[in-house]
Design an enzyme around this catalytic site. Structure first.
Site, PDB file in Angstrom:
ATOM      1  N   ARG A  59      68.403  52.387  58.475  1.00  0.00           N
ATOM      2  CA  ARG A  59      67.042  51.997  58.852  1.00  0.00           C
ATOM      3  C   ARG A  59      66.983  51.759  60.356  1.00  0.00           C
ATOM      4  NH1 ARG A  59      66.118  47.010  59.128  1.00  0.00           N
ATOM      5  NH2 ARG A  59      67.008  46.398  57.131  1.00  0.00           N
ATOM      6  N   TYR A 112      40.220  60.854  62.917  1.00  0.00           N
ATOM      7  CA  TYR A 112      40.778  61.247  61.622  1.00  0.00           C
ATOM      8  C   TYR A 112      40.477  60.162  60.587  1.00  0.00           C
ATOM      9  CZ  TYR A 112      44.538  61.460  58.127  1.00  0.00           C
ATOM     10  OH  TYR A 112      45.250  61.456  56.957  1.00  0.00           O
ATOM     11  N   ASP A 184      46.347  60.661  70.270  1.00  0.00           N
ATOM     12  CA  ASP A 184      46.844  61.407  69.122  1.00  0.00           C
ATOM     13  C   ASP A 184      46.861  62.886  69.522  1.00  0.00           C
ATOM     14  OD1 ASP A 184      47.165  62.859  66.768  1.00  0.00           O
ATOM     15  OD2 ASP A 184      46.057  61.420  65.552  1.00  0.00           O
ATOM     16  N   LYS A 209      52.336  68.137  60.694  1.00  0.00           N
ATOM     17  CA  LYS A 209      51.457  69.243  61.049  1.00  0.00           C
ATOM     18  C   LYS A 209      52.200  70.303  61.883  1.00  0.00           C
ATOM     19  CE  LYS A 209      48.249  66.672  59.022  1.00  0.00           C
ATOM     20  NZ  LYS A 209      48.756  65.316  58.968  1.00  0.00           N
TER      21      LYS A 209
END
Length: 389
Positions: A59, A112, A184, A209
């Site tokens: 982690r 978004y 973004d 994406k």
């Protein structure tokens, strides 16, 4: 800057070279030219507190994720890159790092849907409020600032209306006001646009994406210009735990190697699609920053290398006609998400942006969004022609 790039990456190399080599050091044990998938949760320590290479628990850090994070920093020209389990995990970690109860954020009027939901339904319960502004108008952003504003949030091009924001202009406003500018950069990718070089403080990606590029992985990223902010974000990344797993990190790193050639083809194909749609009698409006008539065309030409693979358009006969077009395509697959090698079509009002219904971010009911893939452009044009009838 060499301390940032321990894998021999030279910052002056061209983008295509950095995409393939940054973070991708041959394995010292075997000479493998691709970083291995370190599918491991914990690491042997050489005595109490004696960590090999700084790894103790995956982690906190994992070598495959480290390779991706170094690559992300190199691509965006940042001091630190961080990889997350999703784009929204990256956004959430960022917001909880830089905001406190009572703070205020300016967000775009066409953000978004998932980002809007995060602000409206999650972060707002934590005592952070937001105003919506047309970020393509610097005066509107200036007017939305309050004494409690800590962040200006921008998407350019925006999702799904393909709005363009002048990053350098907003960076000036942010600097003067003492607030952070977050961009973004998912739609453009670092190949087409470099927000940090234009004055942004933080770049956000859904690596699901264009970075991954093959519709086979979910991931997110943050890249920052400031070392101290990078340290703070890394602390919160570990404390909150929404990290990219090693296989997901490996898939994104694999996708990035072909990012430049893919974005070239996405942009070429999308330009041809936008030109076809703008001539079609059943289309009332085409939203693509590469078209000279687009209100953000000049700004996009100034800050982007090309105009990307996303095209939205409005169908003249209204909502049901728009839905029918989505149902009739054969090569364009009806589906959410974007940025993969295959072309996708969707109806934002009923699909990706349903969470914004009834809000200031509600999208037009006759809107169709295309993620133009890298297939033959001629086949894509023929498919749209038959779907429009």
């Amino acid at each position: 800057m060499t301390d940032q790039h321990p894998h021999g990456h030279q910052p002056h190399h061209h983008f295509e070279t950095r995409a393939i080599h940054a973070g991708n050091t041959p394995d010292p044990l075997t000479g493998a030219v691709v970083p291995p998938i370190y599918q491991v949760s914990t690491y042997k320590q050489d005595g109490v507190g004696g960590l090999r290479g700084g790894y103790e628990y995956s982690r906190s850090a994992n070598p495959t994720r480290t390779a991706l994070e170094e690559n992300l920093a190199a691509l965006e020209g940042g001091r630190r890159g961080l990889a997350f389990a999703s784009g929204l995990a990256a956004e959430d970690t960022l917001l909880r790092t830089v905001l406190a109860p009572g703070d205020h954020v300016v967000i775009p009027d066409d953000a978004y849907g998932g980002t809007f939901r995060l602000f409206a339904k999650v972060v707002s319960r934590w005592g952070v409020d937001f105003s919506v502004a047309d970020t393509s108008d610097p005066a509107a952003v200036q007017a939305a600032l309050t004494l409690r504003t800590k962040v200006i949030w921008v998407e350019t091009p925006s999702n799904p209306l393909l709005g363009i924001t002048d990053i350098a202009a907003l960076a000036g406003i942010a600097r003067t006001a003492g607030v952070k500018l977050v961009v973004d950069n998912t739609f453009a990718s670092p190949y087409l646009q470099q927000p940090l070089a234009l004055g942004a403080d933080v770049v956000v990606h859904s690596t699901t994406k264009y970075m991954g590029g093959h519709s086979d992985v979910v991931g997110g990223a943050l890249v920052v210009a400031d070392e101290a902010l990078g340290e703070e974000l890394a602390y919160h990344q570990n404390a909150m735990g929404a990290v990219a797993g090693p296989f997901d990190a490996w898939l994104v790193l694999r996708g990035i190697k072909t990012l430049a050639v893919r974005m070239d083809r996405h942009s070429e194909n999308a330009t041809r699609v936008a030109e076809l749609l703008s001539r079609h009698p059943r289309v009332s409006q085409v939203l693509y920053p590469g078209l000279p008539g687009h209100p953000g065309h000049e700004t996009a030409a100034k800050q982007m290398k090309a105009y990307g693979g996303m095209v939205s358009f409005r169908v003249a006969d209204g909502e049901e006609a728009a839905v029918a077009v989505c149902d009739r395509t054969r090569i364009f697959t009806l589906g959410e998400s974007l940025g993969g090698v295959e072309s996708l079509i969707e109806h934002p009002g009923r699909m990706t942006h349903a969470s914004a219904a009834g809000s200031p971010l509600e999208v037009p009911a006759d809107l169709v969004r295309l993620s133009v893939g890298i297939e033959s452009a001629d086949d894509l044009l023929a498919d749209l022609q038959q779907a429009l009838g």
